[in-house]
Design a protein around this motif. Structure first.
Motif, mmCIF file in Angstrom:
data_model
loop_
_atom_site.group_PDB
_atom_site.id
_atom_site.type_symbol
_atom_site.label_atom_id
_atom_site.label_comp_id
_atom_site.label_asym_id
_atom_site.label_seq_id
_atom_site.Cartn_x
_atom_site.Cartn_y
_atom_site.Cartn_z
ATOM 1 N N UNK A 270 3.775 5.450 -5.923
ATOM 2 C CA UNK A 270 3.652 5.381 -7.381
ATOM 3 C C UNK A 270 2.524 6.277 -7.885
ATOM 4 N N UNK A 271 1.413 6.351 -7.158
ATOM 5 C CA UNK A 271 0.298 7.199 -7.567
ATOM 6 C C UNK A 271 0.689 8.667 -7.606
ATOM 7 N N UNK B 223 0.828 -1.213 0.000
ATOM 8 C CA UNK B 223 0.000 0.000 0.000
ATOM 9 C C UNK B 223 0.859 1.257 0.000
ATOM 10 N N UNK B 224 1.956 1.237 0.778
ATOM 11 C CA UNK B 224 2.862 2.395 0.797
ATOM 12 C C UNK B 224 3.499 2.598 -0.579
#
Length: 184
Positions: A13-14, A7-8
């Motif tokens: 990346x987002x 998730x991190x």
């Protein structure tokens, strides 16, 4: 060395530009709003390369008029885009109406298309021949049967597809002769 959760990593990346919405996609979404419905109906953004937007126009007049007003258009677009554009190029190149083309393509069945060779080609009893004269005779027979019922060229009296007569009022050979005489 610290390990990060998936998730991190995805959050990181987002945030990076390559994972965010591409500038061209955002431009397509806001194009009609920025330029207005009349201009949008006569233009089609094609691509952004090196921060220069290429736009196809329905006519040379549209390309010329929009080129004169591109500075104000750039200002409006750059307010909506994540990466600012440096210029816009307008041209009739690349203009096409996919809806019209799609309708035309769907309305012509393969048997109606001028390049259709008929069922002669797929006959299982048709065996290739090594005799040139026999092969030419067979080809001549097929061409006669295909041209039977075609309208005649008013100039040379040869069977001519109706599309050629509609376009040039003569067969393509006679049209080519006329064009070469005009250019000499």
């Amino acid at each position: 060395m610290s390990l990060k959760s998936i998730n991190d990593l995805l959050r990181i990346l987002e945030k990076q530009a390559k994972w965010q919405e591409q500038p061209f996609q955002r431009l397509l979404k806001c194009w009609a709003e920025v330029v207005g419905p009349v201009v949008a109906a006569n233009t089609r953004p094609l691509s952004i390369q090196r921060d220069v937007l290429s736009v196809a126009t329905s006519s040379a007049a549209w390309a010329q008029n929009l080129t004169f007003g591109r500075t104000s258009l750039l200002l409006k677009l750059n307010k909506k885009l994540p990466t600012p554009l440096v210029d816009i190029r307008f041209s009739t190149a690349g203009w096409q109406n996919p809806l019209v083309e799609r309708k035309e393509q769907q309305s012509v069945s393969p048997h109606e298309h001028p390049s259709y060779l008929g069922d002669e080609i797929n006959r299982p009893d048709a065996t290739p021949t090594k005799d040139v004269n026999a092969a030419f005779g067979h080809w001549t027979k097929i061409m006669r049967s295909r041209s039977h019922g075609l309208p005649l060229c008013p100039q040379c009296q040869s069977p001519t597809p109706p599309g050629e007569l509609q376009r040039w009022e003569v067969c393509s050979v006679c049209a080519a002769k006329q064009f070469s005489k005009q250019n000499s």
